[in-house]
Scaffold this active site. Structure first.
Site, PDB file in Angstrom:
ATOM      1  N   GLU A  44      -1.452   0.110  -4.766  1.00 47.52           N
ATOM      2  CA  GLU A  44      -1.064  -0.854  -5.487  1.00 47.52           C
ATOM      3  C   GLU A  44       0.335  -1.299  -5.638  1.00 47.52           C
ATOM      4  O   GLU A  44       0.523  -2.491  -5.502  1.00 47.52           O
ATOM      5  CB  GLU A  44      -1.240  -0.227  -7.195  1.00 47.52           C
ATOM      6  N   GLU A  59       0.117   6.676   4.165  1.00 46.95           N
ATOM      7  CA  GLU A  59       0.512   8.043   4.180  1.00 46.95           C
ATOM      8  C   GLU A  59       1.530   8.305   5.249  1.00 46.95           C
ATOM      9  O   GLU A  59       1.403   7.490   6.343  1.00 46.95           O
ATOM     10  CB  GLU A  59      -0.633   9.092   3.865  1.00 46.95           C
ATOM     11  N   CYS A 104      -1.477   5.740 -10.530  1.00 43.91           N
ATOM     12  CA  CYS A 104      -0.302   6.777 -10.835  1.00 43.91           C
ATOM     13  C   CYS A 104       0.561   6.118 -11.684  1.00 43.91           C
ATOM     14  O   CYS A 104       0.789   4.974 -11.983  1.00 43.91           O
ATOM     15  CB  CYS A 104       0.020   7.242  -9.527  1.00 43.91           C
ATOM     16  N   CYS A 148       3.088   3.581 -10.113  1.00 39.31           N
ATOM     17  CA  CYS A 148       2.506   2.372  -9.868  1.00 39.31           C
ATOM     18  C   CYS A 148       2.222   1.525 -11.169  1.00 39.31           C
ATOM     19  O   CYS A 148       2.676   0.382 -11.572  1.00 39.31           O
ATOM     20  CB  CYS A 148       1.123   2.354  -9.527  1.00 39.31           C
ATOM     21  N   CYS A 208       1.139   4.187  -2.422  1.00 43.60           N
ATOM     22  CA  CYS A 208      -0.117   3.768  -3.055  1.00 43.60           C
ATOM     23  C   CYS A 208      -0.512   2.568  -2.661  1.00 43.60           C
ATOM     24  O   CYS A 208       0.298   1.559  -2.476  1.00 43.60           O
ATOM     25  CB  CYS A 208      -0.002   4.071  -4.326  1.00 43.60           C
ATOM     26  N   ASN A 210      -3.326   2.202   0.613  1.00 40.85           N
ATOM     27  CA  ASN A 210      -2.351   3.283   0.588  1.00 40.85           C
ATOM     28  C   ASN A 210      -2.134   3.701   2.084  1.00 40.85           C
ATOM     29  O   ASN A 210      -2.893   3.567   3.020  1.00 40.85           O
ATOM     30  CB  ASN A 210      -2.984   4.495  -0.115  1.00 40.85           C
TER      31      ASN A 210
HETATM   32  N1  THU Z   1      -3.400   6.764  -4.249  1.00 39.71           N
HETATM   33  C1  THU Z   1      -3.147   5.136  -4.442  1.00 39.71           C
HETATM   34  O1  THU Z   1      -3.063   4.633  -3.477  1.00 39.71           O
HETATM   35  N2  THU Z   1      -3.371   4.701  -5.474  1.00 39.71           N
HETATM   36  C2  THU Z   1      -3.530   5.541  -6.919  1.00 39.71           C
HETATM   37  O2  THU Z   1      -3.997   4.866  -7.711  1.00 39.71           O
HETATM   38  C3  THU Z   1      -3.788   6.827  -6.818  1.00 39.71           C
HETATM   39  C4  THU Z   1      -3.271   7.353  -5.191  1.00 39.71           C
HETATM   40  C5  THU Z   1      -3.085   7.224  -2.972  1.00 39.71           C
HETATM   41  C6  THU Z   1      -1.877   7.924  -2.821  1.00 39.71           C
HETATM   42  C7  THU Z   1      -2.213   8.848  -1.684  1.00 39.71           C
HETATM   43  O3  THU Z   1      -1.998   8.212  -0.490  1.00 39.71           O
HETATM   44  C8  THU Z   1      -3.725   9.305  -1.983  1.00 39.71           C
HETATM   45  O4  THU Z   1      -4.109   8.151  -2.838  1.00 39.71           O
HETATM   46  C9  THU Z   1      -3.990  10.659  -2.517  1.00 39.71           C
HETATM   47  O5  THU Z   1      -3.138  10.648  -3.547  1.00 39.71           O
END
Ligand code: THU
Length: 157
Positions: free
Chosen positions: A75, A64, A112, A115, A73, A62
């Site tokens: 995935e 940000e 999520c 994804c 994310c 991930n």
């Molecule tokens: N996140 C993911 O990378 N994958 C998931 O399946 C759930 C959430 C990340 C997004 C964000 O950077 C952090 O986790 C918190 O939500």
């Protein structure tokens, strides 16, 4: 009116050692991928790994951003990289692992909705089931196809 039911079967394992060798390798890659997370806001580090039909594994983590919707994310980072790198290959499976500050949570991190929809589209593109493995410190969940985590998939256009 008729009541309908949707049944989902998935597999729970006590550790990565219980997985078959290919899934074990994919899970190990997802765990390694966690170190690529850039999560200065949530501090939640997620790693993902995609297995391609040519045997290659593509990792993602991930990312940000201060403009929150600009982040992505793990995935989707992995799937988009995999599709860009191997556009003619199929995605046969994806594994993911996550936890605060890179420490695995006790319940598997689950993808999520956005994804899941992206997984659904690559699965539809290939016409083959794409398995989804979710990893935690205590247990592993494996779903044999994206349909099992996204019932009534939108695939109408
Ligand atoms: N996140 C993911 O990378 N994958 C998931 O399946 C759930 C959430 C990340 C997004 C964000 O950077 C952090 O986790 C918190 O939500």
């Amino acid at each position: 009116m008729t009541d309908k039911e949707i049944h989902i079967t998935y597999h729970e394992y006590g550790s990565v050692e219980e997985l078959n060798p290919e899934d074990r390798e994919l899970a190990a890659e997802a765990l390694k991928a966690m170190s690529g997370a850039y999560a200065p806001y949530s501090h939640f580090h997620v790693g993902a790994a995609v297995r391609m039909s040519n045997g290659q594994i593509v990792r993602g983590a991930n990312q940000e951003n201060a403009a929150f919707p600009s982040g992505l994310c793990a995935e989707r980072t992995a799937m988009f990289a995999a599709s860009a790198r191997y556009p003619d290959k199929d995605m046969l499976g994806i594994a993911l692992a996550g936890g605060v500050m890179g420490r695995l949570s006790s319940r598997p991190a689950t993808p999520c909705g956005a994804c899941r929809q992206v997984m659904a589209q690559y699965q539809a593109k290939s016409g083959k089931p794409m398995s989804v493995i979710m990893i935690s410190a205590d247990k592993i969940w494996k779903f044999d196809k994206v349909d099992d985590i996204l019932p009534l998939i939108f695939d109408s256009i």
